[in-house]
Write an enzyme that holds these catalytic residues in place. Sequence first.
Site, PDB file in Angstrom:
ATOM      1  N   TYR A 136       0.820  -1.215   0.000  1.00  0.00           N
ATOM      2  CA  TYR A 136       0.000   0.000   0.000  1.00  0.00           C
ATOM      3  C   TYR A 136       0.855   1.266   0.000  1.00  0.00           C
ATOM      4  CZ  TYR A 136      -4.600  -2.052   0.942  1.00  0.00           C
ATOM      5  OH  TYR A 136      -5.796  -2.710   0.851  1.00  0.00           O
ATOM      6  N   LYS A 186       2.976 -15.216   2.844  1.00  0.00           N
ATOM      7  CA  LYS A 186       3.244 -15.913   1.582  1.00  0.00           C
ATOM      8  C   LYS A 186       4.752 -16.123   1.505  1.00  0.00           C
ATOM      9  CE  LYS A 186       1.938 -17.563  -2.441  1.00  0.00           C
ATOM     10  NZ  LYS A 186       1.098 -18.770  -2.596  1.00  0.00           N
ATOM     11  N   ASP A 218      -3.004 -18.265   0.623  1.00  0.00           N
ATOM     12  CA  ASP A 218      -3.953 -18.984  -0.248  1.00  0.00           C
ATOM     13  C   ASP A 218      -4.671 -20.079   0.542  1.00  0.00           C
ATOM     14  OD1 ASP A 218      -1.443 -20.214  -0.104  1.00  0.00           O
ATOM     15  OD2 ASP A 218      -1.392 -20.838  -2.203  1.00  0.00           O
ATOM     16  N   ASP A 242      -6.793  -7.079   4.121  1.00  0.00           N
ATOM     17  CA  ASP A 242      -7.903  -6.428   3.418  1.00  0.00           C
ATOM     18  C   ASP A 242      -8.785  -7.477   2.758  1.00  0.00           C
ATOM     19  OD1 ASP A 242      -9.371  -4.277   2.194  1.00  0.00           O
ATOM     20  OD2 ASP A 242      -8.254  -4.643   0.335  1.00  0.00           O
ATOM     21  N   ASP A 246     -12.814  -9.046   4.040  1.00  0.00           N
ATOM     22  CA  ASP A 246     -14.049  -9.033   3.236  1.00  0.00           C
ATOM     23  C   ASP A 246     -14.612 -10.450   3.129  1.00  0.00           C
ATOM     24  OD1 ASP A 246     -13.837  -6.243   2.624  1.00  0.00           O
ATOM     25  OD2 ASP A 246     -14.636  -6.590   0.612  1.00  0.00           O
TER      26      ASP A 246
HETATM   27  C1  IPM Z   1     -10.611  -1.045   3.639  1.00  0.00           C
HETATM   28  C2  IPM Z   1     -10.593  -0.487   2.237  1.00  0.00           C
HETATM   29  C3  IPM Z   1      -9.374   0.369   2.018  1.00  0.00           C
HETATM   30  C4  IPM Z   1      -8.164  -0.543   2.126  1.00  0.00           C
HETATM   31  C5  IPM Z   1      -9.322   1.162   0.707  1.00  0.00           C
HETATM   32  C6  IPM Z   1     -10.549   1.990   0.506  1.00  0.00           C
HETATM   33  C7  IPM Z   1      -8.114   2.040   0.661  1.00  0.00           C
HETATM   34  O1  IPM Z   1     -10.714  -1.499   1.288  1.00  0.00           O
HETATM   35  O2  IPM Z   1     -10.563  -0.256   4.594  1.00  0.00           O
HETATM   36  O3  IPM Z   1     -10.696  -2.259   3.787  1.00  0.00           O
HETATM   37  O4  IPM Z   1      -7.790  -1.208   1.143  1.00  0.00           O
HETATM   38  O5  IPM Z   1      -7.577  -0.578   3.195  1.00  0.00           O
HETATM   39 MN    MN Z   2     -11.226  -3.436   2.157  1.00  0.00          MN
END
Ligand code: IPM
Ligand code: MN
Length: 348
Positions: A136, A186, A218, A242, A246
């Site tokens: 990042y 990884k 993975d 990240d 999700d």
């Molecule tokens: C999160 C988001 C952010 C990240 C983006 C919007 C920069 O996806 O907070 O999970 O990747 O950290």
């Molecule tokens: Mn995110």
Amino acid sequence: MLIALFPGDGIGPEIVAQAKRVLDALAIEGMTYEEGLVGGAAYKAAGHPLPPETLELAKRADAILFGAVGDPSCDSLERHLRPEQAILGLRKELGLFSNLRPAKVFPELAGESALKPEVAGAIDLLIVRETNGDVYFGEKGFRKTADGLREGYDIMSYNEAEVRRIAHSGFQAARARRGKLCSVDKANVLETSQLWRDVVIEVSADYPDVALSHMYVDNAAMQLVRDPGQFDVIVTGNLFGDILSDQASMCVGSIGMLASATLNGSGQGLYEPIHGSAPDIAGQGKANPLATVLSAAMMLRYSLGLNAEADRIEAAVAKALAGGARSPDLGGTMSTVEMGDAVLAALA
Ligand code: IPM
Ligand code: MN
Ligand code: NAD
């Protein structure tokens, strides 16, 4: 106690409004609020996704309650002007490196999970995601190859101090929970990950009471859907965390349910749902505000020491769900405001 409210873009204002109603209902003495512009909204009003006044407010505040940033109409701006730079800039400028993303199934939502209910029902994990380094924040750009082809690059790196401090976060979180830490990397391919693994092992010497394991990312993605109940705390880098968070959200029922805290070790914290600005449903009253409400609870607990009040919010969310409160992402028809109403009713 000053709370900075940064609603942001898309569904951000809708969900932060509901969290604010819940906080207001607690009538916490001495709590004050100031609102700031972030993201595309800030770019459009002030020419920058993280204007100086916003950053100044963030630094002054005891805690930040953040909605979401991201606006498709800004996707072709130069990168430093894009809405997402607001959240990245806040994490970096305030040294917010330790992002805690808990995923636990509310029993009545096990049927909403993308997994079989009996698999989903076992989920009670915490992802500790590093948020100040990795790919990042490395050097990035576009260049031409020797053959004249366009090439994009983003350098991935971690230094040992960065890994050490997030490893401590992970071990401490595990110590306060069930004593199991799984470090996800990884290392079979990446030098960044080999250094990560080496440093995590070094830090483990301070935590003989925590059982440390290592997993490639993975495999971790696969294990999260095969047998998520095996995980207590997962510690991982910025990018892997990240993605895995999700994924974890859908394992517990909806991305609209996952809250987060990002801490810098000095008590200050930024609190936000893990999801984004959801442009596809913005302005339609369809957003689930519970991840933001639960983020407000984390704020009370981690930055303000108000554990009883945090418990009250979490209990009210559980009661509202048990009473049948369901936004569309949870298979229901309730609006964002009606979900807020249900939490308020449960709080009363
Ligand atoms: C999160 C988001 C952010 C990240 C983006 C919007 C920069 O996806 O907070 O999970 O990747 O950290
Ligand atoms: Mn995110
Ligand atoms: P997203 O999380 O915004 O949305 C993904 C899907 O989940 C969409 O279908 C959306 O409608 C749904 N969803 C998300 N939150 C929901 C909620 N509370 N209730 C019901 N449904 C919900 O991810 P995306 O579509 O990939 O990204 C949209 C924008 O948000 C992008 O600009 C992205 O950069 C940004 N983003 C910001 C943050 C943040 O501010 N921390 C986090 C992730 C993405």
